[in-house]
Every structure is written in structure tokens, then in C-alpha cells.
Motif scaffolding. Structure first.
Motif, mmCIF file in Angstrom:
data_model
loop_
_atom_site.group_PDB
_atom_site.id
_atom_site.type_symbol
_atom_site.label_atom_id
_atom_site.label_comp_id
_atom_site.label_asym_id
_atom_site.label_seq_id
_atom_site.Cartn_x
_atom_site.Cartn_y
_atom_site.Cartn_z
ATOM 1 N N LEU A 1 0.815 -1.209 0.000
ATOM 2 C CA LEU A 1 0.000 0.000 0.000
ATOM 3 C C LEU A 1 0.854 1.266 0.000
ATOM 4 O O LEU A 1 0.490 2.275 -0.621
ATOM 5 C CB LEU A 1 -0.930 0.012 1.214
ATOM 6 C CG LEU A 1 -2.008 -1.069 1.285
ATOM 7 C CD1 LEU A 1 -2.902 -0.828 2.488
ATOM 8 C CD2 LEU A 1 -2.839 -1.110 0.010
ATOM 9 N N THR A 2 1.975 1.233 0.697
ATOM 10 C CA THR A 2 2.785 2.451 0.812
ATOM 11 C C THR A 2 3.419 2.845 -0.514
ATOM 12 O O THR A 2 3.851 3.995 -0.662
ATOM 13 C CB THR A 2 3.891 2.269 1.869
ATOM 14 O OG1 THR A 2 4.618 1.065 1.605
ATOM 15 C CG2 THR A 2 3.298 2.195 3.258
ATOM 16 N N GLY A 24 -1.672 -12.076 6.477
ATOM 17 C CA GLY A 24 -0.659 -11.326 7.205
ATOM 18 C C GLY A 24 -1.117 -10.957 8.598
ATOM 19 O O GLY A 24 -0.345 -11.045 9.569
ATOM 20 N N LEU A 25 -2.376 -10.560 8.724
ATOM 21 C CA LEU A 25 -2.933 -10.203 10.024
ATOM 22 C C LEU A 25 -2.929 -11.403 10.964
ATOM 23 O O LEU A 25 -2.516 -11.300 12.136
ATOM 24 C CB LEU A 25 -4.352 -9.673 9.835
ATOM 25 C CG LEU A 25 -5.102 -9.257 11.093
ATOM 26 C CD1 LEU A 25 -4.499 -8.008 11.713
ATOM 27 C CD2 LEU A 25 -6.586 -9.017 10.778
ATOM 28 N N GLU A 26 -3.366 -12.549 10.480
ATOM 29 C CA GLU A 26 -3.402 -13.750 11.314
ATOM 30 C C GLU A 26 -2.000 -14.178 11.707
ATOM 31 O O GLU A 26 -1.770 -14.632 12.842
ATOM 32 C CB GLU A 26 -4.136 -14.871 10.572
ATOM 33 C CG GLU A 26 -5.628 -14.577 10.382
ATOM 34 C CD GLU A 26 -6.332 -15.637 9.556
ATOM 35 O OE1 GLU A 26 -5.628 -16.464 8.913
ATOM 36 O OE2 GLU A 26 -7.579 -15.641 9.537
ATOM 37 N N GLN A 62 8.371 0.811 7.760
ATOM 38 C CA GLN A 62 7.170 1.621 7.550
ATOM 39 C C GLN A 62 6.086 1.253 8.563
ATOM 40 O O GLN A 62 5.767 0.078 8.763
ATOM 41 C CB GLN A 62 6.657 1.418 6.124
ATOM 42 C CG GLN A 62 7.617 1.972 5.070
ATOM 43 C CD GLN A 62 7.367 1.415 3.692
ATOM 44 O OE1 GLN A 62 7.080 0.230 3.528
ATOM 45 N NE2 GLN A 62 7.479 2.269 2.678
ATOM 46 N N TYR A 63 5.515 2.283 9.158
ATOM 47 C CA TYR A 63 4.436 2.147 10.135
ATOM 48 C C TYR A 63 3.261 2.971 9.621
ATOM 49 O O TYR A 63 3.400 4.176 9.375
ATOM 50 C CB TYR A 63 4.889 2.637 11.507
ATOM 51 C CG TYR A 63 6.135 1.932 12.014
ATOM 52 C CD1 TYR A 63 6.045 0.845 12.880
ATOM 53 C CD2 TYR A 63 7.409 2.354 11.615
ATOM 54 C CE1 TYR A 63 7.189 0.197 13.341
ATOM 55 C CE2 TYR A 63 8.550 1.702 12.056
ATOM 56 C CZ TYR A 63 8.436 0.627 12.915
ATOM 57 O OH TYR A 63 9.567 -0.011 13.352
ATOM 58 N N SER A 64 2.107 2.328 9.462
ATOM 59 C CA SER A 64 1.005 2.976 8.739
ATOM 60 C C SER A 64 -0.324 2.802 9.464
ATOM 61 O O SER A 64 -0.537 1.819 10.194
ATOM 62 C CB SER A 64 0.877 2.398 7.325
ATOM 63 O OG SER A 64 2.125 2.362 6.663
ATOM 64 N N ILE A 65 -1.209 3.771 9.218
ATOM 65 C CA ILE A 65 -2.580 3.739 9.742
ATOM 66 C C ILE A 65 -3.547 3.994 8.589
ATOM 67 O O ILE A 65 -3.424 4.990 7.877
ATOM 68 C CB ILE A 65 -2.791 4.826 10.817
ATOM 69 C CG1 ILE A 65 -1.900 4.562 12.039
ATOM 70 C CG2 ILE A 65 -4.270 4.887 11.237
ATOM 71 C CD1 ILE A 65 -1.843 5.745 13.001
ATOM 72 N N LEU A 66 -4.487 3.072 8.395
ATOM 73 C CA LEU A 66 -5.605 3.276 7.476
ATOM 74 C C LEU A 66 -6.844 3.514 8.330
ATOM 75 O O LEU A 66 -7.180 2.697 9.187
ATOM 76 C CB LEU A 66 -5.811 2.044 6.586
ATOM 77 C CG LEU A 66 -7.097 2.021 5.753
ATOM 78 C CD1 LEU A 66 -7.118 3.160 4.732
ATOM 79 C CD2 LEU A 66 -7.283 0.676 5.060
ATOM 80 N N LEU A 85 -0.615 -1.109 10.214
ATOM 81 C CA LEU A 85 0.259 -1.927 9.378
ATOM 82 C C LEU A 85 1.726 -1.630 9.690
ATOM 83 O O LEU A 85 2.093 -0.482 9.994
ATOM 84 C CB LEU A 85 -0.003 -1.655 7.893
ATOM 85 C CG LEU A 85 -1.450 -1.755 7.403
ATOM 86 C CD1 LEU A 85 -2.066 -0.356 7.286
ATOM 87 C CD2 LEU A 85 -1.532 -2.468 6.056
ATOM 88 N N VAL A 86 2.553 -2.654 9.586
ATOM 89 C CA VAL A 86 4.005 -2.515 9.700
ATOM 90 C C VAL A 86 4.617 -3.136 8.461
ATOM 91 O O VAL A 86 4.370 -4.310 8.168
ATOM 92 C CB VAL A 86 4.544 -3.214 10.965
ATOM 93 C CG1 VAL A 86 6.061 -3.054 11.051
ATOM 94 C CG2 VAL A 86 3.880 -2.648 12.214
#
Length: 313
Positions: free
Chosen positions: A37-38, A284-286, A169-173, A182-183
Motif C-alpha cells: 500500500l505504501t 498477514g494479520l493472522e 514503515q508504520y502505517s494507519i488506514l 500496518l508494519v
């Protein structure tokens, strides 16, 4: 000196065991492939997208605004705040954290509107908590909605890499459907917007912040290890800043939000690929939650006699 046959066998077994252990750890700490996404949004020059928040003397703008070093020393921490406020969007920063003895140090990348709504504010937090010797950095996420600060929604994970060696990268949606942390583009937490969470879901315009500060009172084992300024200055490096979404204009309703750039179909507010996680992102989340999460407020029955309603949803 030549090894006896038995010694060679033992040595071979030890080497094989070491290789197997390293391979096993590599498998555990290699995340699944996820969408990048980034890579889909433009970077914002820090000196154009951000203003000084506090700690003027401890802010260093580098590379013509592409990077910034935020410093914590005995005199002060430091921080940046976005020039715009956002109704929703995608927000990201690449960070390299200070190494060594960093107990009590907190580096944060977060959204907040405490300046506009001091008694009823919203907040979405990524906080990286420093560590005592031989301990790993911890990433804590938290969400406040409509002043719900009495009910902390903290979760904590270990990172699968050393965050002091290079940028990650450290992200917020954040949109009307969910909040995703997200990392390196791997989702590590999803907070869905539904009937159970609606009363505490952040819904008012927020600014974006990047800070480093002294959290000796609580950050490392509940304040057991305060900041040791013998190891100062502590330097957090920021770059690849991204802020894409609904820019708040008090004269225009959020329903007709203009985005901060002229992207066509790539809309983190309502774009289809941002409405729900893809199967790759779910994997990825799991993986992250199964391997790396070690605290969730939804499992803290000693703290909550009755768990918050979204924990049961």
C-alpha cells in the motif's frame, strides 16, 4: 589438534541444530506476502506537510525536507504536527529507532484532535516503547473515540525485525469501514466499525503527529525502568511520510471530502481495495497476531470484569 570421531559427530550435531534453529526462526519471522500500500501514494516533504509541534531545538529537517530527526535529551523531547487535519485517510511514516538502552523512551506516530475537542477527543495511536538492556522494542496500538480514554484499547506486539538497524514503515488506514494498523504493509491489527464499536469509533477530524518523548512513568514495565539520560541523545529518524485522504475543511461536509491530491481510483476513504482486507492481508494479520501479539485488552479479564462490546462482536 585433530578431533576424535565422537567429538566430530557431536560438533556436527551442534552445527545442524544451530542451522535448524536459525531456519525455524527465519520461517517464524518472515511475514506472508501482502499488497504494498505504501508504494501507491506520494511522499510528503516534511517541511511542507508538517509544522513544529514542540521541542524546536531538537528537530532536524534533513535532505531538503525528505527526512527529519526528532531528538529526546534532558532538555526536551520533540514533535511534528501535520498542517492539515483529516476526516479519514491513509497515513504512513518510515522510522528508524534509537538503539541501546532506551527504557522509558516513546516514539509515536498517531492521529488526534485533542486540540479541537479537549473533553471529547478521538485518537489513533502507534507507540513504539523503548526497552531495557537485552529486551526488544514493543509496538503498542491504541484507539480512543469520543473521549473514551477511560477504556484503553491497547494491544501490544513484538516486531519481527530490529527497528534500530534500518527504516521500516508504520502505517494507519482510517475510514468509515475500519481502522487498520500496518508494519511494512503487513496488517497487525484491524478495528472494525460496526454496531458494537460505533460509540467509540473515531469520527471527528484529526491531525497527524510524530513525536519522541519521555514516558518514564509508564512505558517500560509500568515505569520500572525510567529514561536514563546517560545514554542521551535519543534520535528517531523519520522519512517517506504519506498523508492521503479527506482533508478537513470546516466549510465543506465530510461527505464531499476533497482528497489531498488528484488520484483517480486510489481512494483510501471509499476505494474498494480499502473497504476490507484482501485474503493476502488477512493472512498477514493472522500471522502477526498469532506469532507476535502478546497483549490485547480484549483478553484482559483482570482489567475488565465486563469486556468492551466490540470484543464480543
Amino acid at each position: 589438534m585433530a578431533f576424535a570421531q565422537e567429538e566430530l559427530l557431536i560438533l556436527s550435531l551442534l552445527i545442524f541444530s544451530l542451522i535448524a534453529t536459525v531456519s525455524s526462526r527465519g520461517a517464524i519471522y518472515t511475514p506472508p506476502t501482502v499488497p504494498n500500500l505504501t508504494n501507491r501514494f506520494d511522499h510528503v516533504l516534511i517541511n511542507q506537510g508538517y509544522s513544529e509541534f514542540f521541542g524546536h531545538s531538537n528537530i532536524r529537517i534533513l535532505n531538503n525536507g525528505s527526512n527529519a530527526n526528532l531528538i529526546l535529551d534532558k532538555s526536551s523531547g520533540s514533535g511534528l504536527v501535520s498542517r492539515s487535519k483529516y476526516n479519514y485517510g491513509f497515513f504512513s511514516a518510515a522510522m528508524k529507532l534509537p538503539s541501546g538502552f532506551t527504557s522509558g523512551v516513546v516514539i509515536a506516530f498517531y492521529l488526534s484532535n485533542a486540540d479541537l475537542y479537549p473533553h471529547n477527543h478521538d485518537e489513533i495511536d502507534i507507540e513504539l516503547l523503548g526497552h531495557e538492556k537485552r529486551r526488544e522494542w514493543v509496538m503498542q496500538t491504541n484507539i480512543y473515540g469520543n473521549g473514551s480514554v477511560q477504556t484503553g484499547r491497547e494491544e501490544k506486539i513484538y516486531l519481527w525485525f530490529d527497528p534500530t538497524q534500518q527504516f521500516h514503515q508504520y502505517s494507519i488506514l482510517w475510514n468509515s469501514h475500519h481502522i487498520v494498523f500496518l508494519v511494512d504493509n503487513v496488517p497487525v491489527r484491524e478495528f472494525a466499525h460496526n454496531s458494537a464499536s460505533s460509540s467509540v469509533y473515531p469520527s471527528k477530524p484529526m491531525s497527524v503527529f510524530a513525536t519522541i518523548w519521555d514516558a518514564s512513568e509508564w512505558a517500560t514495565h509500568g515505569g520500572k525502568y525510567p529514561v536514563n539520560y546517560q545514554y542521551a541523545p535519543f534520535v528517531a529518524s523519520f522519512g517517506e511520510m504519506e498523508m492521503e485522504g479527506c482533508v478537513w475543511n470546516p466549510k465543506i461536509s465530510a461527505a464531499s471530502c476533497p482528497r489531498s491530491s488528484g488520484l483517480s481510483s486510489l481512494d483510501p476513504v471509499e476505494g474498494q481495495e480499502f473497504v476490507k482486507l484482501s485474503q493476502e492481508q488477512i493472512n498477514g494479520l493472522e500471522w502477526a497476531r498469532g506469532k507476535l501479539m502478546f497483549y490485547s485488552y480484549c483478553k484482559d479479564t483482570s482489567r475488565y470484569k465486563v469486556l468492551p462490546p466490540e470484543c464480543k462482536a
